[in-house]
Structures are given as C-alpha cells and as structure tokens.
Write a protein that holds these residues in place. Sequence first.
Motif, PDB file in Angstrom:
ATOM      1  N   SER A   1       0.549  26.973  44.645  1.00 59.25           N
ATOM      2  CA  SER A   1       1.885  26.884  44.590  1.00 59.25           C
ATOM      3  C   SER A   1       2.775  27.990  45.203  1.00 59.25           C
ATOM      4  CB  SER A   1       2.143  26.902  42.896  1.00 59.25           C
ATOM      5  OG  SER A   1       1.625  25.809  42.404  1.00 59.25           O
ATOM      6  N   SER A   2       4.128  28.012  45.639  1.00 55.59           N
ATOM      7  CA  SER A   2       4.988  28.836  46.010  1.00 55.59           C
ATOM      8  C   SER A   2       5.675  29.282  44.906  1.00 55.59           C
ATOM      9  CB  SER A   2       5.536  28.499  47.333  1.00 55.59           C
ATOM     10  OG  SER A   2       4.561  28.067  48.250  1.00 55.59           O
ATOM     11  N   PRO A   3       6.024  30.576  44.804  1.00 56.16           N
ATOM     12  CA  PRO A   3       7.128  30.907  43.780  1.00 56.16           C
ATOM     13  C   PRO A   3       8.513  30.782  44.303  1.00 56.16           C
ATOM     14  CG  PRO A   3       6.012  32.909  45.051  1.00 56.16           C
ATOM     15  CD  PRO A   3       5.351  31.797  45.593  1.00 56.16           C
ATOM     16  N   ASN A   4       9.298  30.802  43.279  1.00 57.26           N
ATOM     17  CA  ASN A   4      10.588  30.451  43.613  1.00 57.26           C
ATOM     18  C   ASN A   4      11.572  31.968  43.801  1.00 57.26           C
ATOM     19  OD1 ASN A   4      13.174  29.114  44.025  1.00 57.26           O
ATOM     20  ND2 ASN A   4      13.632  29.055  41.831  1.00 57.26           N
ATOM     21  N   ILE A   5      11.166  32.647  45.001  1.00 56.57           N
ATOM     22  CA  ILE A   5      11.840  33.822  45.205  1.00 56.57           C
ATOM     23  C   ILE A   5      11.619  33.869  46.776  1.00 56.57           C
ATOM     24  CG2 ILE A   5      11.039  34.995  43.205  1.00 56.57           C
ATOM     25  CD1 ILE A   5       8.568  36.291  44.559  1.00 56.57           C
ATOM     26  N   SER A   6      12.214  35.086  47.240  1.00 54.26           N
ATOM     27  CA  SER A   6      12.373  35.193  48.722  1.00 54.26           C
ATOM     28  C   SER A   6      10.897  35.291  49.341  1.00 54.26           C
ATOM     29  CB  SER A   6      12.967  36.610  48.984  1.00 54.26           C
ATOM     30  OG  SER A   6      14.221  36.781  48.700  1.00 54.26           O
ATOM     31  N   GLN A   7      10.754  34.718  50.378  1.00 49.73           N
ATOM     32  CA  GLN A   7       9.470  34.706  51.160  1.00 49.73           C
ATOM     33  C   GLN A   7       8.934  35.821  51.269  1.00 49.73           C
ATOM     34  OE1 GLN A   7       9.657  32.106  54.702  1.00 49.73           O
ATOM     35  NE2 GLN A   7       9.144  30.300  53.311  1.00 49.73           N
TER      36      GLN A   7
END
Length: 909
Positions: A301-307
Amino acid sequence: MKKISIFFSLLITLSSLAQTTITGKVSDLQGNSLANASVTVEIPNNSVIIAYNITDAKGYYKIVFNSSLQKINLRVKAFNKKTQIKIVDNRDQTINFNMVSDITEIKEVVLKTKLITRKGDTISYDLKSFTHKNDRVLADALKKIPGIDVNKDGTILYQGEPINKFYINGKDLMEGGYGLINNSLPIQAIGKVEVMENHQPVKILQDKIPSDQAAINIKLKKSITMTGRGELGLGASPLLWNVKLSPMLFTDKVQWVLSYKTNNQAESIESESNILSFGSRHEGVRRQVSQKNWLNIDQASSPNISQKRYLLNSVHFLSGSLLTQLKNKDWEFKAHSNYTNNTIEQDSYNETQYAQQFNHGAQISHSIKNNFYTDKAKAELIFTKNTKKTFFKNTTSLTQFWNSDRGFIDRSITNYNSSIQTTAKESLASPTTSFQNSLSSIVPWGHKLINIRSFINHQNDEQTLRVDPIRFTDQQSFDSLGHPVYQSIFPYSPSAKIAEQYVKIKNFETQNTANLSFSEKKWTFTPEISLSYIRDQLLTTLYGKGPKGIETYGNQYNNTITFNHTTPSLSTLINYKGDQLNLYLNLGVRFNHIKTMDQPGNSIINLQKSTFEPSLYAQYEFASFWKASINGNIQYTFGNIGDVYTGFILQTPSNLATTSANGVLAENRVNHSNARIAYRNPLNNLFFNLRASISKTQKNLMSNTSYNGGNITLAYVVKDNDLNTNSQQMEVGKYFPKFKTNASVSYSTRYQKSISLNNDQIQRSRNHNQNWRFKFNTTYFNWMSLDYNFSYEWGKNIYTYKGSNDAIASGNWSHQLSVILYPVKNHSLAMDWEQTNFSQGNQYLHNPFYDLTYQYVWTKKKIDFELKWLNIANTKIYQQIGNTSVGTLYKRMYIRPTQVMFSLKFNFK
C-alpha cells in the motif's frame, strides 16, 4: 432528466428577458481611439456593477445586459484620463465618450488594472502579484491564483474543471503533456497568465460550435526566449542524488524543450510526460497509452501523503519536444519523444478484520515487499494546420513497455479455531507494444464544412504471472462452524506447488467519422455518420508445477476468445452560439453488433441492439460575471472481452476470476445530468462555483464475490441492479490585493447506493462521503510568507447483509503548512509541517512530519544554494485505518527515513 428540464427552462426564461445593448466608441479630445478602457454599467447611487466591457484596439465597446431599471450609470475609465459618468436610459443605444487627459497614480493602476484584467472571454493575471520570494517555476505560482487549482497529478483546473489546452505564446507545443513545462518554466520569463474561457481550439469552428472548457496561455516577456531550469543535488541516508536539466527555446516560429532528469529521492518525474488535456473532439482521438493489466502481483500500500515521504525510487527520464513552423506559415510540425527507466521499492503491512459474516470474522494479514521495474519509450509525430479557413491534424505515436514486477509476501489467517501462515514469491513480466494514428480534417464546401476523422489503434499485451508456492494449496479455509477445511484451487493436480498464469491479448480498433456542418444565423447543424470496429483476441493458460513437472488443467483454466464489436451510428448535432446563451444538442443512434466466440468452450454471444443516446449542454452568461450551465446525457455501454471469458484466470495470487454469466453480455445504461453556476469577477478578485450531478447506472449483471480463507473468487450472475450516485461541490476563492493574500474554501459531498452479491447473498451498500478543504497563502509581510492547506474528509458506510446492518464511520484530517522567513537579504529559512490523522470508531492514528530548508540566493549569478533536512523526527512508519465492504482495514506503510540534501538550482539565462 426532470431536474435538467426545469433548470433548462429557467435558462430559456432568463434568456428571453428584455436585453439591453449599448455600443459606442471611446476617444480622446483629439479623436484618437483609446484601447483597453473599461466601460461599466452600474446601478445609480450605489455603484453596484451590472455589466462591463473593455474597448478593443479601435476604441469600440459593446455591453449586453438584463436589468429592469429605468436609468443606469455608464462609467468609463482609461489610463491617464479623467473618469466619465453618464446617466442614461435603459434602452438600446450608441453612446460615445471623449476623454479628458488626467494624471493616474501608478499605485491605482497596479491594484485596479494590472493585477487581474478581463477582455472578452480572456482573463489575464499579472504573475508577479501572486508569487512569493522563493517561488521559481510556473507551478509554484499557479496554485496561488484565484480560480485556478492544480491536482496532485499536475492537471490544471479552472473553476473546478480541467483545462482543454495549454499554450506558450499562443502555440500548443506539448499537446496536453504540459507537466514538464509547468514544473520547469522559470517565473522570471513569464509576463502574464491568461485564462481563455469557453475556448474552442479549432479556429474554423470558433463562431459555430461552443465549448464549455477553458484554456491557459502563458505569455512570455520576450518574443525570443531562451530559458529553462536546472538543478544539481547530493544527499545522504543513503547516498542520494537529484539532477534536473530542462533547457527551453520559444520563438515565433520554433519552440523546443529538452529535459534529462534523474533522482533517487522520491520525485516521480516520469509522470511529467502524461497527457493531461485532450482538446476538442474535432481534433481527432488522443489517448494516454496504458497497459491492459489483466494480471497483478500483490502490491504494498501507498500512504496518503506527499510522495517525497515514501517513494523509494531510482529513475532516469529523458524527453524532447519540438514545434516548428513550416515554409507555409499555416503548417506546424511537432515531434515528441521520451524514455523512462524506473525502479521502485515498496513495503507495507495490511491487516483486514473481516465482519463475522465473512470468513467468520477471520483476521488476515499481509506483509508485502515489492520491486517494480519500468522501461518505457514513446515517439510521436504531429502535423497541424489550424486556420479560420481550414483544419488538418495527423498524429502518429508508437509506445513500448518492458515492465517487470516482483513481490515477496508473508500472510497469516487467524480464526478463533486456527491460525495459518504462508509465504510466497511472485513475479510478473508484462511487455506491451502500441501503435496509434489519428487523422482529422475540416474543409469548407461553399458555406458548409466537411469534417472527416479516422483513428487506428493496435496494441499487443503479454503478461506472465508466477506464484511460488501456490497459496491456495498450502492453506485452509473455514467451514460453517469455523473449523479449518483443506482446499485446492486445482482439482486436477492438488500436489502442484508453483503456478504460472499466461495472458496474451491483441487489440485492434478503428473509428471513422464524416460530417457536414452548415450554419443559419447563430445556429449550426451537423449531421454525422460514423463506423467503429473493435477486435480483441484473448489467449490464456494456467500451468502448475509440482512432482509431475509442468501440467495444464484443461478448458476450465484456459481461454481462446475472439471478440468483435461493430458500431455504425448516425447523429445530428445542433449548436446555438449567442451573445449570452450557448446550446449543444446531440441526437445520436448507435447500431451495436457484438459477436464473441470462446473456442474451447464453444460458447457464442451474438448481440444486436440499437440505442438512442442523446446529450444536451446549455450555458447562459448574465450580468457579466455569472455563468450557469447544465448538461445531461444517456449512454449505453456493453461488455468487452474482459467481461466474457469463461475459463478461470489467476488475476492475482489470491483472486481466481471468471466472468461467465451463461452467455449473457453486460449491458449498462447510464443516465447522467449535472448543473453548474459560476461567478468570476476580476474587478474584485472574487471567484465562486457550485456544481451538482446525478447519475444512475442500470446493469443487467451483478458481481458475486466469494471469500474462502482469504482467497477471492469473482464471477457474475444475471440479475438487474442499479448504481445510484449524486454529488455536490462548492468553492469560493478571493484574492485580497491590499494584504497580498489568497484564500479559498471548498466543500463536496458524494452519496452512492449499490447492490452486489457476497457468497451468493445480497449485500446493499450505502456510502456517504464528505470533504472540506481550505487554502490560504499570503506574502503581506516582507520578512515572511505562509502557505496553509487543510482538508477534512469523513464518511459513513452502511452495509446490509443477511438481515443485519453494519454502519462504519471514518474520518481523516490533513494539514500542510509552509512558513518561509527572510531574516536577512538573500537568505531564507523554510519550515514545513505535514500531518494526516485517521479515526475509525475509537481508534485514532496520527502521522506528523517536519522539514527544514535553508536557502541562499546569489543574486548576481541568479543561483540558489539550498540545504534541506527532510523528516526531522526520523518517522519510519505511516499508519492508516479505514473500512471496506467486508470489514475494517488497518495499514502500516514503511517510508523514507530522515535525509539531508544539498542542491544547486539555476536558470538557463
């Protein structure tokens, strides 16, 4: 559609009110024409503006407005001229002005005239008025302009809608792929940013077929501009690098942009080549080429923040774009090419706590590590002629992917009676080749226009998924009492340990259209005939490897399918383009012929169906600053080759899918309508828009998802069902020149209701999600600038299953704050804070991040020296909690540790 009819009736009623038209000329006492003078219609005694216009190059103006007043004020302002006011009757008339010379203070000109101006459908912004001291490129400034927003993917929005064109000095060099220029064009080279509302990019159609989209034109300070942006950076933890070199040249006849960018410090620069705007349909078909991803490995999963917080990458991106004017000045040639080599690592832990009715409340956790390898090359050639008398455009593109993905998975399933743990290695190879050609030509035939369009697309995809070992054969599911039960996905060979799923698909598509347009006063009629054809060929095979070697499992796990969809269609387009009211009506009939053959299963689908698919768009402008619009359409969609295969396909290592529905093809009818009202007043820098939409999708097939010990089997059954969605959105933005401050607030709400099958049981879902956003930036203080973005999203999802209701509420907050201090000339210190909070029931998770940046500007050489410290707290885990249709989902994602980066930034000239 009833609501659309009511709103449309309102627009017609408004348009039928008595309109007043005042024309005239503004001159000085010597009779010389005065261009760019503002002429406003005002209510007497209180100076409230009803309508306004700007004089053209010859000093003429024309104002059309609605008002029940008997008398109105007519006010004229011009630079270095004394303001004049006349009280006149509210009737059609011609009024000329002779202006007396006067001295205009520069201060008044800057605030009132040069900040934001409007002429016709074009709004111009003085970019310097919206930039901070540390802003360097176009993207930095666009986010601060009222009425304009920029999405995370780089898409530019005006009044909440994507733009259709992005020009540099009136030329469309990038053909929609403007991300590179947006991120690399220095502010120092830019004079103004222009928003062209209701922009029709095809010049021969500009007075005939309206458009509801806006375009952006970047006006450079010099007619010949050699510019660009460069950056060289090194850092640690571990060894980091960042190189950006993007020289650019813009002249009247030639424009080019070259770029080489590479980094391993979390910038996904390869996305700068994505097509973000698509122009007019009369220009032909233009698509972002993407792979048909039939197979996938398990992905972290990828977090919902700046890359920049989590992306572990190593990317090299090389691109070039050229526009040149041919010997015949009306013709342009464009060439684009780019190459991407990218490696990404990702690591996360996911935990799903199923509701009791799914897997008896089992808890399933995944620890996933990925390596994604991307190689992509693209080349494109474009020939264009776009004049008031003719239009021609041919676009040819070739794209090649060589992608490979890896996954390492640890999974556990815990039930009150047992616990199971498995590990697996996964790999996916997916090469793709795509060829596209689009041709569109519009030529006059007497007083009529002939438009011929042709599009060809050919794409080959091959994918091979390997899973070692097969988790289906080494794990268990649970019976009705929660006891473990052995299960094998391959009844023919339960001893197989390794699975390989092979998929090959060939796609050929062509669309061909011819129409004839003729005009009568403000009306344009366009009868059109078209023919589209799609042919897909699908081959899939599932192998197992075990003690007996390589084995296949018969027709149940194989597919050899040919899918043909032929669609002749007839339509009539009716357009009305008035001073205030624009109408667009499309009455279209499609004759669908779909034939599918499944060779091993010998099943055939043969569907012939005619569909009536009308669409309506109407826009009404009133009181100079207001614009209201509606649109509605009925559209039919049918299943494609991805909906008709009968043999099982291992789409992911835990998802065995078939779309078999007893030879029935998916048929969906979509009824969609929306309404919008917008206010944009450059005189007081206020922007406002309100939108609402309703959509209903009627479907004949329903998905049926089965859960067995964490494995998922997806199939379809013949059962009518609806998907209903309605949404509303509001946004208000205001720029305060006196305080050098821009602020906006927006609210959106979305409600969706659907029905599906879970383990052969009906499940009803009702999802209601809401969002507040606030944006604020100011440069009021010489020693400080501040940017703040706030977002709060919350929702409630209700699932009705087996007579019980499960209501799950969730919410998350997001803050982004950047404060830049300027303690000494040429020195600055920036402090950044980013935080995301999640709540689920009684659980609360917080994810704060802090950065610090020091910058020194060598003004003589125009070079920036930057030292940046990211993730000061050295946070290594990002936590998130939410809900799904089957339970609660917790995620723990591993992100980049603290890192320090030193960069040298400069402009090319």
